[in-house]
Design a protein around this motif. Structure first.
Motif, PDB file in Angstrom:
ATOM      1  N   ALA A 145       0.830  -1.207   0.000  1.00 15.76           N
ATOM      2  CA  ALA A 145       0.000   0.000   0.000  1.00 15.76           C
ATOM      3  C   ALA A 145       0.868   1.263   0.000  1.00 15.76           C
ATOM      4  N   ASN A 146       1.957   1.232   0.739  1.00 19.47           N
ATOM      5  CA  ASN A 146       2.852   2.386   0.824  1.00 19.47           C
ATOM      6  C   ASN A 146       3.514   2.656  -0.536  1.00 19.47           C
ATOM      7  N   HIS A 147       3.923   1.573  -1.202  1.00 22.11           N
ATOM      8  CA  HIS A 147       4.541   1.722  -2.533  1.00 22.11           C
ATOM      9  C   HIS A 147       3.519   2.261  -3.532  1.00 22.11           C
ATOM     10  N   ALA A 148       2.307   1.726  -3.508  1.00 23.44           N
ATOM     11  CA  ALA A 148       1.268   2.179  -4.437  1.00 23.44           C
ATOM     12  C   ALA A 148       0.947   3.658  -4.222  1.00 23.44           C
ATOM     13  N   THR A 149       0.955   4.074  -2.958  1.00 21.55           N
ATOM     14  CA  THR A 149       0.685   5.481  -2.650  1.00 21.55           C
ATOM     15  C   THR A 149       1.794   6.375  -3.196  1.00 21.55           C
ATOM     16  N   ALA A 150       3.031   5.937  -3.044  1.00 22.71           N
ATOM     17  CA  ALA A 150       4.169   6.722  -3.531  1.00 22.71           C
ATOM     18  C   ALA A 150       4.150   6.829  -5.051  1.00 22.71           C
ATOM     19  N   VAL A 151       3.846   5.734  -5.723  1.00 20.52           N
ATOM     20  CA  VAL A 151       3.783   5.738  -7.189  1.00 20.52           C
ATOM     21  C   VAL A 151       2.672   6.667  -7.671  1.00 20.52           C
ATOM     22  N   ALA A 152       1.508   6.588  -7.010  1.00 22.92           N
ATOM     23  CA  ALA A 152       0.379   7.426  -7.410  1.00 22.92           C
ATOM     24  C   ALA A 152       0.685   8.904  -7.166  1.00 22.92           C
ATOM     25  N   ALA A 153       1.334   9.200  -6.048  1.00 21.76           N
ATOM     26  CA  ALA A 153       1.699  10.593  -5.741  1.00 21.76           C
ATOM     27  C   ALA A 153       2.675  11.133  -6.784  1.00 21.76           C
ATOM     28  N   LYS A 154       3.601  10.305  -7.218  1.00 16.43           N
ATOM     29  CA  LYS A 154       4.556  10.722  -8.235  1.00 16.43           C
ATOM     30  C   LYS A 154       3.842  11.034  -9.545  1.00 16.43           C
ATOM     31  N   ARG A 155       2.868  10.217  -9.908  1.00 10.67           N
ATOM     32  CA  ARG A 155       2.116  10.441 -11.145  1.00 10.67           C
ATOM     33  C   ARG A 155       1.333  11.744 -11.073  1.00 10.67           C
ATOM     34  N   VAL A 156       0.733  12.030  -9.932  1.00 12.33           N
ATOM     35  CA  VAL A 156       0.007  13.290  -9.763  1.00 12.33           C
ATOM     36  C   VAL A 156       0.952  14.474  -9.974  1.00 12.33           C
ATOM     37  N   GLY A 157       2.152  14.379  -9.415  1.00 15.90           N
ATOM     38  CA  GLY A 157       3.141  15.446  -9.573  1.00 15.90           C
ATOM     39  C   GLY A 157       3.574  15.608 -11.014  1.00 15.90           C
ATOM     40  N   GLU A 158       3.761  14.506 -11.736  1.00 16.93           N
ATOM     41  CA  GLU A 158       4.163  14.568 -13.146  1.00 16.93           C
ATOM     42  C   GLU A 158       3.095  15.259 -13.987  1.00 16.93           C
ATOM     43  N   LEU A 159       1.837  14.962 -13.714  1.00 15.31           N
ATOM     44  CA  LEU A 159       0.755  15.570 -14.480  1.00 15.31           C
ATOM     45  C   LEU A 159       0.609  17.057 -14.160  1.00 15.31           C
ATOM     46  N   ALA A 160       0.928  17.434 -12.937  1.00 13.69           N
ATOM     47  CA  ALA A 160       0.914  18.853 -12.589  1.00 13.69           C
ATOM     48  C   ALA A 160       1.954  19.609 -13.418  1.00 13.69           C
ATOM     49  N   GLU A 161       3.114  18.979 -13.634  1.00 12.21           N
ATOM     50  CA  GLU A 161       4.144  19.585 -14.476  1.00 12.21           C
ATOM     51  C   GLU A 161       3.704  19.612 -15.937  1.00 12.21           C
TER      52      GLU A 161
END
Length: 271
Positions: A235-251
């Protein structure tokens, strides 16, 4: 019932009939040519007006400068139109940001110390994350409605100014292209956010389910059973991956904003 009219036998009468038909043909040709000429003249005048407007827009490097140009040429219909379209896009972006902010109700604080939360706090956070996920999933129809309202307003205003067909078509093409690009991006952004909320909620659920049975050592959770450790790590890994994707899309949104601004200025200035 079809009634056949007899052709006059008198030679003079026949000539009068032929002359009448010839006159009708000449009038038809003249009217057709006049309609074509007026349409072509309208397009010519529209292009000339656009060129005159673009002269007034030379040196424009930012959308905000369009309003300044309009103040110098207040009767210029092309400037009126592009200024209105620019304001409409700005209003839509502001409304979209407001909708985006309302996805989290209440807002999910960044950098929450989950180890410091008790069981009721963790359950409250889980409910907030589930609500945010549902709101993110329901975002796009509301955003699409905003885009439609903007396009309809621009088209209505252009028609009120009696903008030429060529100008209106080019303008709406720009609007439609921008809307398509932003719709695709916002769809991806909301899908990524929904995935983040879902993964984060799963992580919080693991911790809440073990409340009272785990320890926290140096800021790290220590669980009793390996199966709980495995669930937590996944769950922790999935959360980190999802957070990274959100940041990439913001860029990606920042990049798209710049590209669309450049395309808009190119349309406005005719370069």
């Amino acid at each position: 019932m079809l009634v056949l009219m007899p052709v006059p036998s008198d030679p003079k009468a026949r000539w009068r009939v032929r002359i009448a038909f010839l006159c009708l043909f000449v009038v038809f040709v003249a009217l057709s040519f006049g309609a074509w000429y007026l349409a072509d003249l309208g397009r010519l005048l529209e292009r000339n007006a656009a060129r005159e407007s673009q002269v007034a827009l030379q040196g424009i490097t930012e959308p905000a400068q369009i309003d300044a140009a309009l103040r110098q040429h207040p009767s210029d219909k092309f400037l009126q139109l592009v200024a209105m379209a620019g304001r409409a896009a700005t209003d839509t972006n502001a409304a979209a940001d407001k909708l985006s902010g309302e996805v989290e109700q209440p807002p999910i604080p960044a950098g929450i110390n989950l180890a410091a939360l008790n069981r009721p706090d963790l359950e409250t956070l889980r409910r907030d994350l589930k609500t945010a996920e549902a709101n993110a999933s329901a975002f796009m129809p509301r955003y699409t409605a905003l885009l439609k309202t903007e396009r309809d307003a621009i088209e209505k205003y252009a028609l009120s100014l009696h903008a030429g067909e060529e100008t209106l078509t080019r303008l709406l093409d720009i609007v439609d292209k921008r809307h398509a690009e932003r719709s695709a991006l916002f769809s991806n952004m909301m899908a990524a956010r929904a995935e983040f909320y879902r993964a984060y909620e799963s992580l919080v659920a693991v911790i809440a389910g073990e409340a009272g049975a785990y320890k926290v050592v140096d800021g790290q959770f220590v669980f009793q059973f390996q199966r709980t450790v495995d669930r937590y790590n996944i769950a922790n890994h999935a959360t980190a991956v999802a957070a990274k994707r959100v940041g990439e899309l913001a860029e990606e949104r920042k990049t798209l904003d710049k590209a669309q601004q450049a395309a808009w200025l190119q349309f406005v200035t005719g370069k």
